[in-house]
Design an enzyme around this catalytic site. Structure first.
Site, short mmCIF file in Angstrom:
data_model
loop_
_atom_site.label_atom_id
_atom_site.label_comp_id
_atom_site.label_asym_id
_atom_site.label_seq_id
_atom_site.Cartn_x
_atom_site.Cartn_y
_atom_site.Cartn_z
N LYS A 15 4.51 10.08 5.08
CA LYS A 15 3.84 9.10 4.81
C LYS A 15 2.56 9.30 4.03
O LYS A 15 2.20 8.39 2.99
CB LYS A 15 3.58 8.09 5.73
CG LYS A 15 4.95 7.61 6.37
CD LYS A 15 4.63 6.55 7.51
CE LYS A 15 5.85 5.95 8.08
NZ LYS A 15 5.75 4.78 9.09
N ASP B 202 4.26 -1.18 6.88
CA ASP B 202 4.19 -0.93 8.43
C ASP B 202 3.22 -1.73 8.88
O ASP B 202 3.38 -2.36 9.87
CB ASP B 202 3.84 0.39 8.65
CG ASP B 202 4.88 1.73 8.60
OD1 ASP B 202 6.29 1.08 8.85
OD2 ASP B 202 4.77 2.61 8.19
#
Length: 301
Positions: free
Chosen positions: A84, A120
């Site tokens: 990420k 997220d």
């Protein structure tokens, strides 16, 4: 990363001359992921000719994998551990929120470029709200006023959680990570946008219980084996109104969640977060609302 012209696209959905679109999950490991289960259900429900795949990608193959997203029929990807943070410099454009967080979990192939986003943060707040944590305003934002957040981890998922929690106005944020330096680095980044107190720890023995606490596991500890990121003697210090959230969803019940529930604490796994972050990713890829009920049913939430 300019690519060939996407002349058959309309809002990223191709004409029927295209056999199918490609989208998938980049990470290592990925075999445990439920993403194909609910993303494919959404694609099929809306009649979008696309396939959601799992793309296991070791670190040494990451650059080539990102390049592959520039292919004509590739819509984009989700990104999971451990990439990420590493994908940011490989993208053409990064959304301001993802840039502040320092982590991308959604890549969109649009206008011949690769765009990075972070869904997220949104997914976590929606998951907490669905579990009775926080208040939602008329504009859809979630407020966590009065809560103390204990965040386990300092990686990409933890960074998204930290910025989400700070943005939602938690009373204080405590970051617990094995590497104190990484915890302190994340705390310093958070303090640029957050006026509340932020504490960095690498030893759970120093955790102090506060009322209205939210404990969030943003590490992979618990994904394999009966291990917990928080010793049971530390968890037992927390008050009865503590809520424990584990981002892990496979297994459905981690050792941390088992410990919390045995103590009578409310607890939830990461499926609601997966649902909401994935739904927002879907909307970014296809520029249309995600069929949330279809996705929820596929995940059996």
């Amino acid at each position: 990363m300019p690519t060939s012209q996407l002349s058959t696209y309309n809002n990223n959905v191709p004409s029927r001359v295209t056999p199918y679109l490609r989208v998938g999950l980049i990470g290592d490991p990925v075999a445990h992921s439920y993403s194909p289960r609910f993303q494919q259900a959404a694609l099929d429900a809306l009649g979008i000719p696309a396939r959601y795949d799992l793309w296991r990608t070791p670190a040494e193959q990451l650059i080539d994998r990102i390049r592959s997203l520039c292919q004509k029929h590739c819509i984009g990807a989700n990104v999971t551990i451990p990439h990420k943070e590493a994908v940011l410099p490989l993208l053409d454009k990064v959304d301001p929120l993802a840039e502040r967080i320092g982590a991308v979990n959604t890549i969109v192939h649009r206008d011949d470029y690769l765009h990075g986003y972070n869904t997220d943060a949104y997914g976590l707040l929606m998951a907490l709200y669905e579990n009775g944590i926080g208040e939602q305003s008329t504009d859809g934002s979630i407020a966590l006023t009065g809560y103390t957040a204990v965040l386990l981890g300092a990686g990409g998922a933890a960074r998204a959680a930290a910025f989400a929690l700070a943005g939602a106005g938690v009373q204080r944020l405590i970051i617990l990570n094995r590497s104190l330096e990484r915890a302190q680095h994340l705390a310093a980044d958070i303090q640029k946008v957050y006026d509340g107190p932020v504490f960095s720890l690498n030893d759970p023995a120093f955790l102090i219980s506060h009322s209205s606490s939210i404990i969030i596991n943003a590490t992979s500890v618990g994904m394999h084996g009966d291990v917990s990121p928080l010793p049971i003697e530390v968890l037992s210090r927390f008050e009865a109104d503590t809520f424990v959230f584990d981002m892990i969803y496979n297994p459905i019940q981690t050792h941390l969640l088992l410990q919390a529930r045995t103590m009578g604490l409310r607890a939830a796994n990461g499926l609601p977060m997966l649902l909401h972050q994935g739904a927002l990713s879907f909307e970014l890829w296809f520029n249309r609302p995600a069929p949330l009920d279809v996705m929820r049913t596929a995940l059996q939430i």
